[in-house]
Scaffold this active site. Structure first.
Site, PDB file in Angstrom:
ATOM      1  N   LYS A 111       2.675  -1.814  -5.283  1.00 48.38           N
ATOM      2  CA  LYS A 111       3.317  -2.051  -3.983  1.00 48.38           C
ATOM      3  C   LYS A 111       4.356  -0.971  -3.748  1.00 48.38           C
ATOM      4  O   LYS A 111       4.973  -0.493  -4.690  1.00 48.38           O
ATOM      5  CB  LYS A 111       4.018  -3.418  -3.978  1.00 48.38           C
ATOM      6  CG  LYS A 111       4.253  -3.983  -2.594  1.00 48.38           C
ATOM      7  CD  LYS A 111       3.096  -4.854  -2.185  1.00 48.38           C
ATOM      8  CE  LYS A 111       3.335  -5.532  -0.858  1.00 48.38           C
ATOM      9  NZ  LYS A 111       2.319  -6.555  -0.596  1.00 48.38           N
TER      10      LYS A 111
ATOM     11  N   ARG B 165       5.936  -2.049   2.274  1.00 49.00           N
ATOM     12  CA  ARG B 165       6.893  -2.900   2.976  1.00 49.00           C
ATOM     13  C   ARG B 165       8.077  -2.052   3.387  1.00 49.00           C
ATOM     14  O   ARG B 165       8.550  -1.233   2.610  1.00 49.00           O
ATOM     15  CB  ARG B 165       7.333  -4.019   2.028  1.00 49.00           C
ATOM     16  CG  ARG B 165       8.326  -4.974   2.632  1.00 49.00           C
ATOM     17  CD  ARG B 165       8.443  -6.216   1.783  1.00 49.00           C
ATOM     18  NE  ARG B 165       7.225  -7.016   1.824  1.00 49.00           N
ATOM     19  CZ  ARG B 165       7.198  -8.347   1.664  1.00 49.00           C
ATOM     20  NH1 ARG B 165       8.309  -9.002   1.436  1.00 49.00           N
ATOM     21  NH2 ARG B 165       6.062  -9.008   1.724  1.00 49.00           N
TER      22      ARG B 165
HETATM   23  N1  PHE Z   1      -0.208  -6.285   2.826  1.00 49.35           N
HETATM   24  C1  PHE Z   1      -1.425  -6.381   2.077  1.00 49.35           C
HETATM   25  C2  PHE Z   1      -1.244  -7.441   0.983  1.00 49.35           C
HETATM   26  O1  PHE Z   1      -0.152  -7.858   0.656  1.00 49.35           O
HETATM   27  C3  PHE Z   1      -1.709  -5.061   1.431  1.00 49.35           C
HETATM   28  C4  PHE Z   1      -2.902  -4.256   1.911  1.00 49.35           C
HETATM   29  C5  PHE Z   1      -3.366  -4.259   3.212  1.00 49.35           C
HETATM   30  C6  PHE Z   1      -3.551  -3.467   0.989  1.00 49.35           C
HETATM   31  C7  PHE Z   1      -4.468  -3.518   3.572  1.00 49.35           C
HETATM   32  C8  PHE Z   1      -4.660  -2.712   1.353  1.00 49.35           C
HETATM   33  C9  PHE Z   1      -5.117  -2.734   2.650  1.00 49.35           C
HETATM   34  O2  PHE Z   1      -2.203  -7.908   0.435  1.00 49.35           O
END
Ligand code: PHE
Length: 356
Positions: free
Chosen positions: A86, A50
């Site tokens: 994350k 993010r």
């Molecule tokens: N933004 C996605 C989520 O919150 C994270 C993600 C996307 C992880 C693509 C791996 C591949 O779930």
């Protein structure tokens, strides 16, 4: 763990039940990079990156910790072999394209130095093109690159497919049929996941109202599809069957829940509940809440499945559609135990984690 707003960093981290937090100062861009590894019990920690502005480092870390926990819950509820993590990049002053590229490359080098402790994909404020840049230095720990660079592309469409399956399962639970004809869905946020969701809902015959703080994002739906555009401040007051939060987190709180005129909340945004009490608040109003992490796994699951597990696109879509069955199980458990759907989903996740 949910209201870290006034907590200092030390108490914040002491109260967290995750594994590792990396705080990296990127001096050239005046940015903080925070990588939170919540749990690697079910597999390598994986989660989006993010990128946005935050008021201070404590709030940046608070967000990273919560979002990482959400990823653990997401994979555990779905029984997918990945762990929760994350990354949050807190930018200071707005970055010009060259400065942004530099930051992303340095972030990729940081990922590389972790040797797979954390793998990433897109999230709010980043996209598949950004993953291409991060992968220049961070491969192979970067998912969701553009097809031109050998990736499976952005994760929004697969997330939207999972949300659609979740909305259909919710309609069957509430109304006895998955058919969306005549059902009214209010979609908050027409971004990466919201925009493809709106298209899927329209194709399924639903009546869709759209809201976004950015009028550029709603214009297409008004002009080409003649959908009703709801001003951002009226989104909670609009009568509907399903309210679908697909923008920022924390939108369900003591102020918004009393205003809701929906039968259920099913959306793609991460961390929709401002506090755990908000799950009770929703139940008190007889609004069925589909726990966000059970609904929004589609993108992470499909992209990781295709890029790391050799899934075909068809296989990925079939797996993502299982969001519907997962939600039904959560609704059944909540009904049987008399607790909230949030508590039921956490229980399923805890059992999976304990069994690993
Ligand atoms: N933004 C996605 C989520 O919150 C994270 C993600 C996307 C992880 C693509 C791996 C591949 O779930």
């Amino acid at each position: 763990m949910r209201n870290g707003r006034d907590a200092g960093l030390d108490s914040l981290l002491a109260a967290w039940d995750g594994e590792t937090v990396i705080v990296h100062a990127d001096r050239p861009a005046c940015a903080w990079i925070v990588i939170a590894i919540h749990s690697s019990r079910l597999g390598p920690a994986t989660g989006g990156t993010r990128m946005q502005a935050y008021p201070d480092l404590t709030l940046t870390v608070t967000d990273a910790l919560r979002l990482a926990e959400g990823m653990t819950l997401k994979y555990a509820v779905a029984g997918f072999p990945r762990g929760g993590g994350k990354a949050v990049i807190a930018t200071g002053a707005p970055l010009d394209p060259a400065a942004r590229t530099g930051l992303l490359r340095r972030y990729g080098a940081l990922l590389q130095s972790l040797h797979g402790l954390f793998a990433t994909g897109p999230d709010v404020g980043t996209n598949a093109e950004d993953m291409d840049v991060i992968a220049e230095t961070g491969a192979p720990y970067v998912f969701s690159r553009t097809p031109a660079r050998g990736g499976a592309g952005g994760s929004g469409p697969a997330t939207a497919l999972g949300v659609l399956a979740g909305i259909e399962a919710t309609c069957r639970w509430l109304f006895g049929t998955t058919a969306l004809g005549g059902r009214h869905v209010v979609v908050q946020g027409a971004g990466h996941a919201g925009a493809p969701l709106i298209d899927l809902l329209v194709a399924a015959g639903a009546t869709v109202s759209v809201s976004d703080v950015d009028p550029d994002r709603t214009r297409r739906f008004r002009d080409q599809r003649a959908l009703r555009i709801v001003p951002p401040d009226e989104v909670y007051d609009t009568p509907c069957d399903i309210f679908a939060p697909c923008a920022m987190g924390g939108v369900l709180d003591a102020h918004t829940i009393p205003r809701l005129r929906a039968r259920a909340v099913v959306g793609a945004a991460n961390n929709q509940l401002a506090t755990m009490e908000d799950a009770e608040r929703l139940r008190g109003r007889d609004i069925l809440y589909a726990p966000d992490y059970a609904v929004n796994i589609g993108g992470a699951m499909a992209i990781t499945g295709i890029e790391a597990m050799g899934w075909s696109a068809e296989q990925a879509a079939a797996e993502v559609r299982k969001v519907g069955a997962t939600l039904t199980r959560i609704y059944e458990l909540a009904a049987a135990t008399g607790g909230t759907t949030e508590a039921a989903a956490r229980r399923i996740a805890a059992e999976r984690l304990a069994g690993a």
